[in-house]
Design a protein around this motif. Sequence first.
Motif, PDB file in Angstrom:
ATOM      1  N   GLU A  56      49.746  16.034  -9.628  1.00  0.00           N
ATOM      2  CA  GLU A  56      49.113  15.723 -10.897  1.00  0.00           C
ATOM      3  C   GLU A  56      48.458  16.958 -11.496  1.00  0.00           C
ATOM      4  OE1 GLU A  56      46.238  12.774  -9.372  1.00  0.00           O
ATOM      5  OE2 GLU A  56      44.693  14.247  -9.869  1.00  0.00           O
ATOM      6  N   ASP A  73      48.266  19.981  -8.997  1.00  0.00           N
ATOM      7  CA  ASP A  73      47.459  19.665  -7.821  1.00  0.00           C
ATOM      8  C   ASP A  73      48.252  18.693  -6.950  1.00  0.00           C
ATOM      9  OD1 ASP A  73      44.871  20.085  -6.597  1.00  0.00           O
ATOM     10  OD2 ASP A  73      44.330  18.028  -7.106  1.00  0.00           O
ATOM     11  N   ASP A  75      48.652  16.174  -3.809  1.00  0.00           N
ATOM     12  CA  ASP A  75      47.748  15.298  -3.051  1.00  0.00           C
ATOM     13  C   ASP A  75      47.501  15.821  -1.632  1.00  0.00           C
ATOM     14  OD1 ASP A  75      47.580  13.632  -5.211  1.00  0.00           O
ATOM     15  OD2 ASP A  75      48.686  11.973  -4.324  1.00  0.00           O
ATOM     16  N   GLY A  76      48.451  16.597  -1.116  1.00  0.00           N
ATOM     17  CA  GLY A  76      48.292  17.123   0.250  1.00  0.00           C
ATOM     18  C   GLY A  76      47.209  18.175   0.378  1.00  0.00           C
ATOM     19  N   MET A  77      46.878  18.848  -0.741  1.00  0.00           N
ATOM     20  CA  MET A  77      45.771  19.819  -0.771  1.00  0.00           C
ATOM     21  C   MET A  77      44.919  19.516  -1.999  1.00  0.00           C
ATOM     22  SD  MET A  77      46.964  23.686   0.311  1.00  0.00           S
ATOM     23  CE  MET A  77      47.961  24.001  -1.151  1.00  0.00           C
ATOM     24  N   PRO A  78      44.303  18.333  -2.059  1.00  0.00           N
ATOM     25  CA  PRO A  78      43.641  17.926  -3.306  1.00  0.00           C
ATOM     26  C   PRO A  78      42.479  18.847  -3.669  1.00  0.00           C
ATOM     27  CG  PRO A  78      43.003  16.478  -1.510  1.00  0.00           C
ATOM     28  CD  PRO A  78      44.119  17.349  -0.985  1.00  0.00           C
ATOM     29  N   GLY A  79      42.367  19.126  -4.945  1.00  0.00           N
ATOM     30  CA  GLY A  79      41.276  19.977  -5.404  1.00  0.00           C
ATOM     31  C   GLY A  79      41.566  21.459  -5.255  1.00  0.00           C
ATOM     32  N   HIS A  80      42.815  21.799  -4.938  1.00  0.00           N
ATOM     33  CA  HIS A  80      43.242  23.205  -4.857  1.00  0.00           C
ATOM     34  C   HIS A  80      44.348  23.435  -5.893  1.00  0.00           C
ATOM     35  CE1 HIS A  80      41.210  24.332  -0.996  1.00  0.00           C
ATOM     36  NE2 HIS A  80      41.236  23.016  -0.832  1.00  0.00           N
ATOM     37  N   PRO A  81      44.037  23.309  -7.167  1.00  0.00           N
ATOM     38  CA  PRO A  81      45.092  23.361  -8.172  1.00  0.00           C
ATOM     39  C   PRO A  81      45.700  24.748  -8.317  1.00  0.00           C
ATOM     40  CG  PRO A  81      42.948  23.327  -9.232  1.00  0.00           C
ATOM     41  CD  PRO A  81      42.697  23.099  -7.775  1.00  0.00           C
TER      42      PRO A  81
ATOM     43  N   ARG B  38      37.508  12.819  -0.353  1.00  0.00           N
ATOM     44  CA  ARG B  38      38.440  13.939  -0.527  1.00  0.00           C
ATOM     45  C   ARG B  38      39.668  13.442  -1.286  1.00  0.00           C
ATOM     46  NH1 ARG B  38      42.815  15.790   2.706  1.00  0.00           N
ATOM     47  NH2 ARG B  38      43.272  17.992   2.300  1.00  0.00           N
ATOM     48  N   GLY B  39      40.046  14.151  -2.329  1.00  0.00           N
ATOM     49  CA  GLY B  39      41.197  13.757  -3.142  1.00  0.00           C
ATOM     50  C   GLY B  39      40.847  12.803  -4.270  1.00  0.00           C
ATOM     51  N   ARG B  58      38.351  16.818  -9.215  1.00  0.00           N
ATOM     52  CA  ARG B  58      38.803  16.122  -8.013  1.00  0.00           C
ATOM     53  C   ARG B  58      38.012  16.662  -6.832  1.00  0.00           C
ATOM     54  NH1 ARG B  58      45.310  15.519  -6.558  1.00  0.00           N
ATOM     55  NH2 ARG B  58      45.051  13.530  -5.488  1.00  0.00           N
ATOM     56  N   PHE B  59      37.603  15.772  -5.961  1.00  0.00           N
ATOM     57  CA  PHE B  59      36.847  16.203  -4.775  1.00  0.00           C
ATOM     58  C   PHE B  59      37.778  16.904  -3.795  1.00  0.00           C
ATOM     59  CE2 PHE B  59      34.275  12.608  -6.336  1.00  0.00           C
ATOM     60  CZ  PHE B  59      33.070  13.263  -6.491  1.00  0.00           C
ATOM     61  N   ARG B  60      37.384  18.081  -3.337  1.00  0.00           N
ATOM     62  CA  ARG B  60      38.213  18.782  -2.358  1.00  0.00           C
ATOM     63  C   ARG B  60      37.587  18.801  -0.985  1.00  0.00           C
ATOM     64  NH1 ARG B  60      38.934  24.871  -4.563  1.00  0.00           N
ATOM     65  NH2 ARG B  60      39.398  25.510  -2.467  1.00  0.00           N
ATOM     66  N   MET B  70      34.275  20.487  -5.307  1.00  0.00           N
ATOM     67  CA  MET B  70      35.154  19.756  -6.229  1.00  0.00           C
ATOM     68  C   MET B  70      35.653  20.693  -7.322  1.00  0.00           C
ATOM     69  SD  MET B  70      32.068  17.706  -8.180  1.00  0.00           S
ATOM     70  CE  MET B  70      30.985  17.765  -6.746  1.00  0.00           C
ATOM     71  N   THR B  71      36.743  20.330  -7.951  1.00  0.00           N
ATOM     72  CA  THR B  71      37.150  21.058  -9.148  1.00  0.00           C
ATOM     73  C   THR B  71      36.346  20.530 -10.329  1.00  0.00           C
ATOM     74  OG1 THR B  71      38.989  19.540  -9.542  1.00  0.00           O
ATOM     75  CG2 THR B  71      39.465  21.558  -8.313  1.00  0.00           C
ATOM     76  N   PRO B  81      40.429  24.859 -14.615  1.00  0.00           N
ATOM     77  CA  PRO B  81      39.388  24.373 -13.718  1.00  0.00           C
ATOM     78  C   PRO B  81      38.650  25.486 -12.992  1.00  0.00           C
ATOM     79  CG  PRO B  81      41.546  24.078 -12.732  1.00  0.00           C
ATOM     80  CD  PRO B  81      41.779  24.541 -14.142  1.00  0.00           C
ATOM     81  N   VAL B  83      35.850  25.802  -9.537  1.00  0.00           N
ATOM     82  CA  VAL B  83      35.558  25.068  -8.297  1.00  0.00           C
ATOM     83  C   VAL B  83      34.073  25.188  -8.027  1.00  0.00           C
ATOM     84  CG1 VAL B  83      35.957  24.946  -5.813  1.00  0.00           C
ATOM     85  CG2 VAL B  83      37.853  25.496  -7.353  1.00  0.00           C
ATOM     86  N   TYR B 105      38.867  31.106 -11.942  1.00  0.00           N
ATOM     87  CA  TYR B 105      40.123  31.829 -11.733  1.00  0.00           C
ATOM     88  C   TYR B 105      40.010  33.260 -12.244  1.00  0.00           C
ATOM     89  CZ  TYR B 105      43.755  28.340 -10.548  1.00  0.00           C
ATOM     90  OH  TYR B 105      44.549  27.424  -9.927  1.00  0.00           O
TER      91      TYR B 105
END
Lengths: 137, 137
Positions: A56, A73, A75-81, B38-39, B58-60, B70-71, B81, B83, B105
């Motif tokens: 997403e 982003d 889902d496997g590494m959420p919040g790491h876009p 998370r996520g 999103r919560f990381r 979170m982002t 975004p 972080v 970034y």
Amino acid sequence: MFDATRERVWQAHTDPRLLAQWWGRGNKLVIERYEFERGGHWRFVEHSDHGTHGFEGRFREVVPMERLSMTFDWDGMPGHPAVTTAAFEDLGDGRTKLVSTMQFYTPGERDGMLNSGMEGGMNESYVALDALLAGMK
Amino acid sequence: MFDATRERVWQAHTDPRLLAQWWGRGNKLVIERYEFERGGHWRFVEHSDHGTHGFEGRFREVVPMERLSMTFDWDGMPGHPAVTTAAFEDLGDGRTKLVSTMQFYTPGERDGMLNSGMEGGMNESYVALDALLAGMK
């Protein structure tokens, strides 16, 4: 390089009905959200024999027929876009050059995505896109 | 540093009913989404005399009483975004140290956020948080 007009390549990247036909590389792709404008959100869920993967993000730049940029982003590494950007160039003679980049915050995030098998998946997606574009002529 | 226990400071950062009382610095804050895991996703909309500002992410990382990351995507620069990470440290004697960081970034994105008046807004939020924590005793 695609053997298709820029308009077709742009459509294939931005029309959810077309995206669903190539992005998932033959796997079922459910497009849960696709608000195609700057600031809009997108969410794709790919269903394969190996499980379900959600992706997403948010559109950051939409320049029709020229540039498309969004956050990405997994889902496997959420919040790491990451940020994906595609630039569409009309080469004439019904051919289009696509320059697609993906930027990560950190080398670790880049490597995490590469190790997830993403590169092979993208190549498979482009093979599927080639086939779709050939059928659109 | 807050003159409150770590549990209270954590609660004030993670209970949406409490967040709504300080994050908006006296402005009305509507918490449209708060999936605290998370996520999960969050989205806050602040309503002030100067207009409406949406923030989401999103919560990381959620480590109870210790770390919250979170982002953070502002509707004014969608798809860019940052972080945010908060680390909670128990200093004893009912005091808590909070180390809050925000990573961008690019320098341009950092400056864009600073020029939006964000720094002053955060300081106002912390004044409101101090008042809330004093009232929770």
